[in-house]
Design an enzyme around this catalytic site. Structure first.
Site, PDB file in Angstrom:
ATOM      1  N   LYS A 198       0.885  -1.176   0.000  1.00  0.00           N
ATOM      2  CA  LYS A 198       0.000   0.000   0.000  1.00  0.00           C
ATOM      3  C   LYS A 198       0.918   1.220   0.000  1.00  0.00           C
ATOM      4  O   LYS A 198       1.410   1.635   1.032  1.00  0.00           O
ATOM      5  CB  LYS A 198      -0.875  -0.015   1.266  1.00  0.00           C
ATOM      6  CG  LYS A 198      -2.209   0.687   1.134  1.00  0.00           C
ATOM      7  CD  LYS A 198      -2.159   2.143   0.720  1.00  0.00           C
ATOM      8  CE  LYS A 198      -1.842   3.085   1.867  1.00  0.00           C
ATOM      9  NZ  LYS A 198      -1.602   4.482   1.399  1.00  0.00           N
ATOM     10  N   GLU A 273       9.317   1.785  11.227  1.00  0.00           N
ATOM     11  CA  GLU A 273      10.353   2.792  10.955  1.00  0.00           C
ATOM     12  C   GLU A 273       9.645   4.140  10.970  1.00  0.00           C
ATOM     13  O   GLU A 273       8.878   4.439  10.057  1.00  0.00           O
ATOM     14  CB  GLU A 273      11.004   2.556   9.589  1.00  0.00           C
ATOM     15  CG  GLU A 273      11.565   1.165   9.372  1.00  0.00           C
ATOM     16  CD  GLU A 273      12.851   0.904  10.133  1.00  0.00           C
ATOM     17  OE1 GLU A 273      13.303   1.784  10.901  1.00  0.00           O
ATOM     18  OE2 GLU A 273      13.407  -0.190   9.974  1.00  0.00           O
ATOM     19  N   CYS A 307      13.931  10.934   6.612  1.00  0.00           N
ATOM     20  CA  CYS A 307      13.726  10.524   8.005  1.00  0.00           C
ATOM     21  C   CYS A 307      14.978  10.712   8.843  1.00  0.00           C
ATOM     22  O   CYS A 307      14.906  11.051  10.014  1.00  0.00           O
ATOM     23  CB  CYS A 307      13.246   9.084   8.072  1.00  0.00           C
ATOM     24  SG  CYS A 307      14.351   7.930   7.255  1.00  0.00           S
ATOM     25  N   GLU A 405       9.400  17.122  14.379  1.00  0.00           N
ATOM     26  CA  GLU A 405       9.871  16.798  13.033  1.00  0.00           C
ATOM     27  C   GLU A 405       9.171  17.715  12.026  1.00  0.00           C
ATOM     28  O   GLU A 405       7.944  17.745  11.957  1.00  0.00           O
ATOM     29  CB  GLU A 405       9.555  15.337  12.708  1.00  0.00           C
ATOM     30  CG  GLU A 405      10.094  14.922  11.359  1.00  0.00           C
ATOM     31  CD  GLU A 405       9.769  13.471  11.002  1.00  0.00           C
ATOM     32  OE1 GLU A 405       8.622  13.054  11.206  1.00  0.00           O
ATOM     33  OE2 GLU A 405      10.665  12.770  10.503  1.00  0.00           O
TER      34      GLU A 405
HETATM   35  P1  NAD Z   1       2.240   8.755   7.201  1.00  0.00           P
HETATM   36  O1  NAD Z   1       2.367   8.093   8.510  1.00  0.00           O
HETATM   37  O2  NAD Z   1       1.253   9.849   7.044  1.00  0.00           O
HETATM   38  O3  NAD Z   1       1.883   7.700   6.057  1.00  0.00           O
HETATM   39  C1  NAD Z   1       2.692   6.584   5.783  1.00  0.00           C
HETATM   40  C2  NAD Z   1       1.836   5.506   5.140  1.00  0.00           C
HETATM   41  O4  NAD Z   1       0.892   5.046   6.095  1.00  0.00           O
HETATM   42  C3  NAD Z   1       1.031   5.970   3.939  1.00  0.00           C
HETATM   43  O5  NAD Z   1       0.999   4.945   2.965  1.00  0.00           O
HETATM   44  C4  NAD Z   1      -0.339   6.188   4.529  1.00  0.00           C
HETATM   45  O6  NAD Z   1      -1.379   6.062   3.583  1.00  0.00           O
HETATM   46  C5  NAD Z   1      -0.409   5.064   5.543  1.00  0.00           C
HETATM   47  N1  NAD Z   1      -1.365   5.258   6.638  1.00  0.00           N
HETATM   48  C6  NAD Z   1      -1.806   6.412   7.178  1.00  0.00           C
HETATM   49  N2  NAD Z   1      -2.711   6.169   8.152  1.00  0.00           N
HETATM   50  C7  NAD Z   1      -2.836   4.833   8.239  1.00  0.00           C
HETATM   51  C8  NAD Z   1      -3.620   3.961   9.056  1.00  0.00           C
HETATM   52  N3  NAD Z   1      -4.460   4.445   9.986  1.00  0.00           N
HETATM   53  N4  NAD Z   1      -3.501   2.629   8.884  1.00  0.00           N
HETATM   54  C9  NAD Z   1      -2.666   2.118   7.955  1.00  0.00           C
HETATM   55  N5  NAD Z   1      -1.912   2.904   7.134  1.00  0.00           N
HETATM   56  C10 NAD Z   1      -1.989   4.241   7.284  1.00  0.00           C
HETATM   57  O7  NAD Z   1       3.709   9.248   6.831  1.00  0.00           O
HETATM   58  P2  NAD Z   1       4.148  10.132   5.586  1.00  0.00           P
HETATM   59  O8  NAD Z   1       3.699  11.536   5.839  1.00  0.00           O
HETATM   60  O9  NAD Z   1       3.743   9.448   4.334  1.00  0.00           O
HETATM   61  O10 NAD Z   1       5.734  10.028   5.665  1.00  0.00           O
HETATM   62  C11 NAD Z   1       6.527  10.897   6.408  1.00  0.00           C
HETATM   63  C12 NAD Z   1       6.959  10.258   7.711  1.00  0.00           C
HETATM   64  O11 NAD Z   1       7.647   9.026   7.448  1.00  0.00           O
HETATM   65  C13 NAD Z   1       7.941  11.087   8.499  1.00  0.00           C
HETATM   66  O12 NAD Z   1       7.575  11.079   9.842  1.00  0.00           O
HETATM   67  C14 NAD Z   1       9.271  10.361   8.309  1.00  0.00           C
HETATM   68  O13 NAD Z   1      10.216  10.555   9.323  1.00  0.00           O
HETATM   69  C15 NAD Z   1       8.825   8.953   8.240  1.00  0.00           C
HETATM   70  N6  NAD Z   1       9.842   8.121   7.599  1.00  0.00           N
HETATM   71  C16 NAD Z   1      10.565   7.272   8.387  1.00  0.00           C
HETATM   72  C17 NAD Z   1      11.576   6.498   7.824  1.00  0.00           C
HETATM   73  C18 NAD Z   1      12.374   5.552   8.662  1.00  0.00           C
HETATM   74  O14 NAD Z   1      12.987   4.670   8.104  1.00  0.00           O
HETATM   75  N7  NAD Z   1      12.378   5.678   9.968  1.00  0.00           N
HETATM   76  C19 NAD Z   1      11.838   6.587   6.455  1.00  0.00           C
HETATM   77  C20 NAD Z   1      11.072   7.485   5.684  1.00  0.00           C
HETATM   78  C21 NAD Z   1      10.074   8.241   6.273  1.00  0.00           C
END
Ligand code: NAD
Length: 513
Positions: A198, A273, A307, A405
């Site tokens: 997804k 992550e 991240c 962040e």
């Molecule tokens: P997000 O949490 O908004 O979304 C990530 C994914 O989760 C998307 O595909 C989204 O559709 C899905 N999602 C959202 N709500 C959900 C739910 N209730 N149930 C299941 N899936 C759901 O994050 P984002 O804004 O897309 O990405 C940015 C964030 O990702 C930042 O906080 C960044 O630090 C983090 N990130 C972490 C790493 C790491 O390896 N630690 C790497 C890249 C990004």
């Protein structure tokens, strides 16, 4: 039609100088059991390009019914298909072919990724190469994999029987979409699982390329399934699906918390992550030029949507003023530009919602610190999600721009006097993903690295990954580590098999007299 690449161009809006890739697909669809399909209810959502913020395509909006179909296909491929039962050597060949295809399609992939996400093209190309490398790495690892055997002389031989688990649910963010998908797809598939991916709703374009690549490489039908859609709908259904025993999630810490709770009733395996607010600590004995160059790259590369960005820079007082002056001057020279231009160093943020969030922190920063570079839109970019590389100095640890962040090209610089103070400042957030330490003092560098609350530390270096090392964070930055064989540990069951070699080892109960 099986490959996005063969579909024809959809409606797009051109703006001055902005390049739209040729042969865009007409729509973005799910890919289930070897076929591109629409949502069961026919619903779609708008996908925009971050330079014009115009809708350029519709994507299928997946719901529980679509996730059900995808999981059923993946489950069938797991129970009845050849993939989980193939020799590691055979799976490895397919994975190497996937890596070859990703490499040969790198330019197209980067073009689509850069257009959809706003990432600078040169950096999108680097991410495409990383995606190929992830497949190559796990292709090699599954062939080299050894499992433990324990001997109890004369009594037992005990060994580990490693088995794929089933259908893995993979949920990914928008910051480096294709590369992060590869980071989960490669080990999940290498280990013999089947998957439902997804991808993030802001950036669904490149994920469809996997289908054609996997088909050409010979991955059996049903092993890879893709459901597009919103997190609260498609993502949520995947997390709550009883036939998905594993969820690997990368995204925000708040989303991770929610997924944790939603997965709890099913006792699923979870890899998380999450977010970061990583410190770069610069001691007065560091190589100033190298530290400035690396910390500039560390927060402004990938548009700051990274991240592991070193978004808090802690600088020892002795050369704080000099550092801030050089840093601000260099940040002002970082080239903001259209994502497709090779000279661009910072492109457009992914989406207007994210742009508004980052800009609100820029405004907040003006009240919390001393603005020394950027602070708004860059000159010449009156529309689109462009933010000038922004630097705040003298930021106190209580400031929200120090604690939260931002995930954009915004950095907070804070002075410190002693090593103890630097460590306290470094650890003074809820996050613990990465840390970067700049010093030429050998003892201090190691002692500091070992004391800092971070899953990953780099000494006198930027984030340069060795794919064999653990990847992950502590505190609110995540739970569980992937990377190298730890990824295979997550995607496999390690069953212990015990063989008796001697007398049956138990007292006899109920013995006849
Ligand atoms: P997000 O949490 O908004 O979304 C990530 C994914 O989760 C998307 O595909 C989204 O559709 C899905 N999602 C959202 N709500 C959900 C739910 N209730 N149930 C299941 N899936 C759901 O994050 P984002 O804004 O897309 O990405 C940015 C964030 O990702 C930042 O906080 C960044 O630090 C983090 N990130 C972490 C790493 C790491 O390896 N630690 C790497 C890249 C990004």
């Amino acid at each position: 039609m099986n490959s996005l690449e063969t579909q024809t161009a959809g409606p797009v809006t051109e703006t001055a100088g902005h390049r739209v890739p040729t042969d865009l697909p007409q729509s973005i669809r799910h890919y289930i059991d070897g076929e591109f399909v629409d949502s069961t209810d026919g619903e779609t959502f708008d996908v925009i390009d971050p330079v014009t913020n115009a809708t350029y395509i519709q994507a299928a909006s997946g719901k529980a019914a679509d996730v059900d179909r995808a999981v059923a296909a993946a489950r069938r491929a797991f129970v009845e298909g050849p993939w989980p039962r193939m020799l590691p050597r055979e799976r490895s060949r397919v994975l190497h072919r996937i890596a070859d295809l990703v490499e040969t399609r790198g330019d197209r992939l980067a073009e689509l990724e850069s257009f959809d996400s706003g990432l600078p093209i040169t950096q999108a190309l680097g991410q495409a190469r990383r995606a190929a490398e992830n497949f190559r790495f796990f292709a090699d690892l599954i062939v080299a994999q050894a499992d433990d055997v324990y001997k109890v002389p004369g009594r037992q031989v005990n060994y580990v029987n490693r088995k794929p688990i089933g259908v893995a649910g993979l949920i990914t963010p928008w910051n480096t979409p294709f590369m992060l998908e590869s980071w989960k797809l490669a080990p999940a598939i290498a280990a013999g699982n089947t998957v439902v991916l997804k991808p993030a709703e802001f950036t669904p374009l490149s994920a469809g390329l996997w289908a054609g690549i996997f088909e050409e490489a010979g991955l059996p039908q049903g092993v890879f399934n893709l459901v597009n859609g919103f997190g609260e709908q498609a993502g949520d259904a995947l997390v709550k699906h009883p036939e998905v025993p594993l969820i690997s999630f990368t995204g925000e810490s708040a989303t991770g918390q929610l997924i944790f709770a939603n997965a709890a009733p099913h006792l699923k395996g979870l890899s998380m992550e999450l977010g970061g607010k990583s410190p770069a600590i610069v001691f007065a004995d560091a190589d100033l030029e190298a530290a400035v160059n690396a910390t500039i790259f560390g927060v402004f590369s990938l548009n700051g949507e990274r991240c592991t960005a070193g978004s808090r820079i802690l600088v020892q007082r002795e050369f704080y003023d000099e550092f801030v002056e050089r840093y601000a001057a260099q940040a002002k020279r970082v080239k903001v530009g259209l994502p497709h231009e090779k000279s661009t160093e910072v492109g457009a943020l992914v989406h207007p919602e994210h742009y508004e969030k980052v800009m609100s922190y820029v405004e907040l920063g003006k009240t919390e610190g001393r603005l020394v570079a950027g602070g708004g839109r860059p000159e010449g970019f009156e529309s689109g999600n462009f933010v000038a590389p922004t630097v705040f100095a003298d930021v106190p640890p209580t400031a929200r721009i120090f604690q939260e962040e931002i995930f954009g090209p915004v950095v907070a610089i804070t002075p410190f006097d002693t090593e103890e103070e630097a460590l306290a400042l470094a650890n003074d957030t809820r996050y613990g993903l990465a840390a970067y330490v700049w010093t030429n003092d050998l003892k201090r560098s190691h002692n500091f690295a070992q004391a800092v609350d971070a899953g990953m530390v780099w000494l006198n270096s930027n984030n340069v990954r060795d794919l064999r090392t653990p990847f992950g964070g502590v505190k609110a930055s995540g739970l569980g580590h992937e990377g190298g064989y730890r990824s295979l540990d997550f995607y496999t069951d390690q069953q212990a098999v015990h063989i008796n070699l001697g007398e049956v080892h138990n007292p006899v109960f109920g013995k006849a007299d």
